[in-house]
Design an enzyme around this catalytic site. Structure first.
Site, mmCIF file in Angstrom:
data_model
loop_
_atom_site.group_PDB
_atom_site.id
_atom_site.type_symbol
_atom_site.label_atom_id
_atom_site.label_comp_id
_atom_site.label_asym_id
_atom_site.label_seq_id
_atom_site.Cartn_x
_atom_site.Cartn_y
_atom_site.Cartn_z
ATOM 1 N N PRO A 77 0.824 -1.217 0.000
ATOM 2 C CA PRO A 77 0.000 0.000 0.000
ATOM 3 C C PRO A 77 0.855 1.263 0.000
ATOM 4 O O PRO A 77 1.831 1.357 0.744
ATOM 5 C CB PRO A 77 -0.808 -0.122 1.295
ATOM 6 C CG PRO A 77 0.004 -1.021 2.168
ATOM 7 C CD PRO A 77 0.696 -1.982 1.247
ATOM 8 N N GLN B 252 -6.662 -1.216 1.993
ATOM 9 C CA GLN B 252 -6.031 -0.976 3.291
ATOM 10 C C GLN B 252 -6.840 0.087 4.028
ATOM 11 O O GLN B 252 -6.800 1.270 3.691
ATOM 12 C CB GLN B 252 -4.584 -0.509 3.149
ATOM 13 C CG GLN B 252 -3.881 -0.462 4.515
ATOM 14 C CD GLN B 252 -2.574 0.283 4.477
ATOM 15 O OE1 GLN B 252 -2.517 1.446 4.108
ATOM 16 N NE2 GLN B 252 -1.508 -0.386 4.875
ATOM 17 N N TYR C 219 0.255 5.926 13.067
ATOM 18 C CA TYR C 219 -1.154 6.270 12.899
ATOM 19 C C TYR C 219 -1.953 5.725 14.090
ATOM 20 O O TYR C 219 -1.380 5.361 15.119
ATOM 21 C CB TYR C 219 -1.658 5.759 11.554
ATOM 22 C CG TYR C 219 -0.985 6.433 10.378
ATOM 23 C CD1 TYR C 219 -1.162 7.796 10.141
ATOM 24 C CD2 TYR C 219 -0.146 5.732 9.516
ATOM 25 C CE1 TYR C 219 -0.534 8.435 9.082
ATOM 26 C CE2 TYR C 219 0.487 6.357 8.459
ATOM 27 C CZ TYR C 219 0.292 7.702 8.237
ATOM 28 O OH TYR C 219 0.929 8.342 7.194
#
Length: 386
Positions: free
Chosen positions: A28, A110, A196
């Site tokens: 990704p 994703q 994240y």
């Protein structure tokens, strides 16, 4: 001397319902080409080109889940991240799935929530507050690539997430996973790395909670495990769930969640117990040793400790990691397939996650199989959806 890459082109069975035709995966990578959250025909064509050139599995760029603060300005010049909610976005993803399937590939989205990395007041829903487990972006003064102006904006602590906000985000992941299944995706990938939202729950530096979402690594993993269980309930038993994790963070390149193999085993064990099927071991250099006293990579330890299918990712095909400087007039290229095959042949990983090399060269997998030279990764390639 020619490098024998034929083992990479053997099929891999994933559970009872899926077989990959080979071991090459498109990793990704954010492309920022979906205005208003909608992936257009150009995005569908971009993914199709990789599938028709022998990439077995496409893992899409990060896709915003159905939560208003899922994505925003995280140091990007603009925000055109695709979403996994809303009729227009789902129609766009349906076209992506059809194109990839038509070219003989499989595709996972994703699912992504930026969490602390989203700048307050940015994105398509600027009034929504950004989500921080303990109100902390990260410790100051660590090794990072973030710009000083961004760091200044993000350094002030905010209030921690409430239980109700955590529940809302968990539900958003399940809702978007169900939407992904409805448009035909073959599995679900989760971005649990790089600082994240998931990762700031995992990391003790940013998770100072004293409730059941904090404490030791089991408690700090509870948010992730509840998301995984919610997704499994939403999509049923057949779709595999891939989980990306990392030691390093954008807030701190030298960060570690697990300091020893035993700590890594405990961390990954709760994810496996929750229902993760494939582990995506994200590093900046795929074969870097994970722990002192051993040359085994993070992917190698992951596979050894869990027994799950494991993907290695990090500068495969390139001589510089993602955050190394590149001049506008130079490209980055290096055939490190000898190192890839050495690790693959000794059983460190099952899947090869190829990132920037596939941005530059849609036919990278074919060239790897046939022993042909690769196209270099350049800033010009990054600026297009070739």
């Amino acid at each position: 001397m020619a490098i024998d890459t034929s083992p990479l082109f053997q099929p891999l069975r994933l559970g009872e319902h899926m077989t990959l035709k080979n071991r090459i995966v498109m990793a990704p990578m954010t492309r920022n080409r979906s205005p208003d959250g909608v992936p257009g025909p150009d995005v569908a064509a971009y993914y199709r080109r990789r599938a028709e050139n022998d990439v077995a599995l496409i893992v899409t760029e990060g896709v915003a889940v159905a939560h208003p603060s899922a994505v925003g300005d995280a140091g990007l010049a603009e925000v055109a991240v695709p979403e996994m909610f809303g009729e227009a976005a789902l129609d766009g993803w349906r076209r992506v799935v059809e194109e990839v399937h038509g070219a003989g590939g499989l595709v996972f989205p994703q699912l992504w929530h930026q969490g602390v990395m989203r700048r307050e007041g940015s994105g398509r829903y600027p009034d929504a507050p950004s989500m921080r487990p303990s109100g902390l972006w990260g410790p100051p003064g660590r090794r990072t690539s973030s710009a000083e102006a961004y760091l200044a904006d993000m350094s002030e602590p905010t209030r921690p997430m409430t239980d109700a906000e955590i529940a809302d985000v968990i539900a958003a992941f399940a809702k978007s996973a169900a939407a992904a299944k409805s448009v035909g995706f073959d599995g679900i990938a989760l971005h649990g790395a790089h600082g994240y939202l998931f990762d700031t729950f995992f990391w003790a530096e940013t998770n100072r909670r004293d409730d059941h979402f904090g404490g030791d690594i089991v408690g700090r993993s509870r948010f992730a495990t509840e998301v995984v269980r919610g997704i499994r309930e939403a999509v049923g038993p057949e779709l595999p769930i891939m989980f990306r994790f990392s030691q390093w963070k954008q807030q701190d390149f030298d960060a570690r969640v697990a300091g020893t193999p035993a700590e890594l085993e405990r961390w990954l064990g709760v994810l496996v117990d929750a229902g993760v099927d494939i582990l995506d071991s994200s590093t900046r250099v795929f074969d870097a040793p994970a722990f002192e006293g051993s040359d085994v990579s993070l992917a190698g330890w992951t596979r050894k400790l869990t027994g799950l299918p494991t993907m290695a990712v990090g500068s495969i095909g390139l001589e510089k990691d993602l955050y190394a400087q590149m001049r506008p007039d130079e490209g980055i290229s290096a055939s490190n397939l000898d190192r890839v095959m050495a690790r693959f042949d000794r059983g460190e990983f099952d899947l090869v996650g190829v990132g920037r090399s596939l941005i530059a060269d849609p036919a990278w997998a074919v060239r790897a199989r046939e022993g042909k030279p690769f196209e270099p990764y350049t800033l010009e390639a990054l600026a297009t959806l070739q």
